[in-house]
Design an enzyme around this catalytic site. Structure first.
Site, PDB file in Angstrom:
ATOM      1  CE1 TYR B 299      53.204  42.018  44.672  1.00  0.00           C
ATOM      2  CE2 TYR B 299      52.317  42.186  42.453  1.00  0.00           C
ATOM      3  CZ  TYR B 299      53.391  42.226  43.316  1.00  0.00           C
ATOM      4  OH  TYR B 299      54.653  42.467  42.832  1.00  0.00           O
ATOM      5  CE1 TYR B 354      54.991  45.975  41.632  1.00  0.00           C
ATOM      6  CE2 TYR B 354      56.971  46.902  40.663  1.00  0.00           C
ATOM      7  CZ  TYR B 354      56.177  45.816  40.935  1.00  0.00           C
ATOM      8  OH  TYR B 354      56.572  44.573  40.511  1.00  0.00           O
TER       9      TYR B 354
END
Lengths: 148, 402
Positions: B299, B354
């Site tokens: 992440y 994203y």
């Protein structure tokens, strides 16, 4: 030379509840305080209803010296609606409230001179609704600029 | 391979196009989520009516402003009945862990075909200044006045401490940004395909929250991604090669839990990504070690958190992230040498899109199917992580079916 400031008075709004209000009431009187567990003596910030070490709800509000030390920091360029502002948000250790930290600002300082470990002392910056916000200046620094 | 859980598998993945923040308008969060769900069903060879469970994260929020709702999806898509609908708490830290929530439903017998979905439409509120826009609360009044106006601003303070403790440099953050940008160049949907990044660009970029510059921050994009999980036996009858869940965990320790807004963590947590407890649980569940992971989808909302996850997940020792990254060890190679670990082969959130962690799940599935654009040849295990954010943080190891 650009000096770091706090956010403008009217931009900063706070909310309180019975657990946190003593911190802000003291700040209004230009006193920096921290809650210490009335049972085991553990300091905690932000203020919480129970002590995480012993689960006691007893709290003593302790007047601190106002001294602090930079634990880590950022140099922030711009804020929504304030593209030219320079801020030094800092996480500070409070030597007379071991284990407790505040997220605050170092003000009146050239950002390039701030470093981890720098010794600070508290000042109070006016914010909305008549409250005062604890902020910090380097120890011994002449007051280069008003906190307002 | 017989290691790990392997009782459920990911069988379908779907996504919309990816858009620059706000540019998906007039598409809505719900409509984009529906497209992603339909695409995931088509990928799996399932009817949307086969869905009987929803496993969200981030409280079923879409970004921080909007909500997704199971009843809306049922009405719009014609799903007749659900037997499980639940979410992990907090935010993007739960992205990988939401597959564990889906597994919990399936293993308990509550649901059979579970979808995880995230959608993002930022026409009204951008994520990057979400803290500044939030109304004052008693808790955030100890954070918000400082001007740490978004998640990246907070992470910059963690990054500074890591640099102080271990001598970590901006060169390493640059190398992470450059690696992901290069990986994005072959990806048709990547927002930064065709826009290579150089070291010169990086060091000339605007500083947002020193020590972090523009290229250390992920993009703010719009779009939606959905993933479908089902029991391993059913998975074997579907269209795609099943991608078994080998290990999955969410949670974390108190020392990290209030990272966002508390900042009281001891050094070993402050200068970390908060994922070490997750790593330990994953490796134990899977019976694997870091050297068994072939591709890492970490992440990457902010580049230093990739470096700190490399440490949390044991690809290098704590404090060695700088040298590990600068040694070229995270670059994509189809045939990495021992000790290397290709990271974010899809370009990640820094350079592809994203969608709050969901693109990492897609890439993990494609790597295990063997269909990834930047395929690691013969990859047997993919690590997918969520967070670093407020608890829960999470992780997932995907594998190949026997």
């Amino acid at each position: 030379m650009v000096l770091a400031t706090a956010l403008p008075t009217e931009v900063i709004k706070i909310a309180t509840d019975p657990t946190t209000e003593p911190f802000w009431q003291a700040a209004k009187e230009r006193r920096l305080v921290a809650p210490r567990c009335g049972s085991c003596g553990h300091f905690r910030l932000p203020p919480t209803a129970y002590c995480p070490e012993c689960q006691s709800g007893e709290v003593e509000w302790v007047d601190l010296s106002g001294r602090a030390q930079v634990y880590s920091f950022a140099v922030v360029h711009g804020f929504p609606g304030l593209p030219d502002i320079t801020l030094v948000p800092a996480v500070v250790d409070l030597p007379d409230a071991p284990g407790a930290r505040l997220v605050s600002n170092v003000i009146g300082v050239e950002p390039g001179t701030v470093e981890i470990g720098m010794e600070l002392e508290v000042d109070f910056h006016p914010i909305s609704d008549g409250w005062l916000l604890p902020v910090f200046r380097p120890v011994g620094a002449e007051q280069k600029e008003s906190a307002s | 391979m017989t290691n790990g859980l392997r009782d459920v598998a990911i069988v379908g993945i779907g996504a919309t196009d990816y858009y620059k923040r706000g540019e998906s308008w007039p598409r809505t969060t719900t409509e984009m989520a529906c497209e992603a769900i339909l695409n995931a069903c088509a990928d799996a060879g399932l009817s949307v009516k086969d869905i009987d469970g929803f496993a969200y994260y981030s409280g079923a929020g879409a970004g921080y402003g909007e909500k997704m709702d199971t009843a809306d999806f049922m009405e719009i898509l014609g799903i007749d009945e659900v037997t499980f609908t639940a979410s992990l708490t907090s935010g993007g830290g739960g992205s990988a862990g939401s597959i564990g929530l889906a597994r919990a439903a399936i293993v308990a017998g509550d649901a059979t075909v579970v979808v995880t979905v995230m959608a993002l439409q930022q026409a009204k509120q951008r994520l990057g200044s979400v803290f500044a826009a939030a109304p004052a609360t008693p808790t955030n009044s100890f954070l918000q006045p400082s001007g740490l106006s978004g998640p990246g601003h907070l992470m910059s303070v963690l990054a500074r401490r890591h640099m102080h403790l271990y001598g970590t440099t901006r060169d390493a953050f640059c190398e992470i940004a450059l690696t992901e940008r290069e990986n994005a160049q072959t990806r048709p949907k990547a927002r930064f395909r065709g826009t290579p990044l150089t070291r010169g660009d990086y060091f000339a970029a605007r500083m947002i929250a020193e020590p972090l510059c523009l290229y250390d921050f992920c993009q703010e994009t719009d779009g939606a991604v959905a993933v479908i999980t089902t029991g391993i036996d059913r998975a074997r009858d579907l269209k795609q090669k099943p991608v078994p869940v080998v290990a999955t965990a969410h949670g974390g320790r108190r020392e990290w839990g209030r990272a966002f807004g508390w900042m009281g963590m001891p050094d070993e947590y402050f200068a970390s990504a908060g994922n070490k407890p997750i790593a330990e649980r994953l490796y134990k569940q899977a019976g694997l070690e870091p050297t068994d992971i072939d591709v890492a989808l970490l992440y990457d909302h902010f580049s230093p958190m990739v470096l700190m996850q490399l440490e949390d997940y044991g690809f290098c020792e704590r404090g060695q992230g700088n040298d590990f990254v600068l040694g070229g060890n995270i670059r994509y190679s189809a045939r990495p040498r021992a000790g290397q670990i290709p990271v974010n082969t899809h370009g990640g959130q820094l350079s592809e899109a994203y969608i709050i962690g969901m693109t990492h799940l897609l890439e993990g599935v494609e790597q295990m199917r063997g269909t990834a654009i930047n395929q690691v040849e013969g990859a047997e295990h993919a690590l997918v992580t969520g967070g670093p954010a407020s608890l829960p943080v999470s992780g997932l190891i995907l594998g190949k079916d026997a």
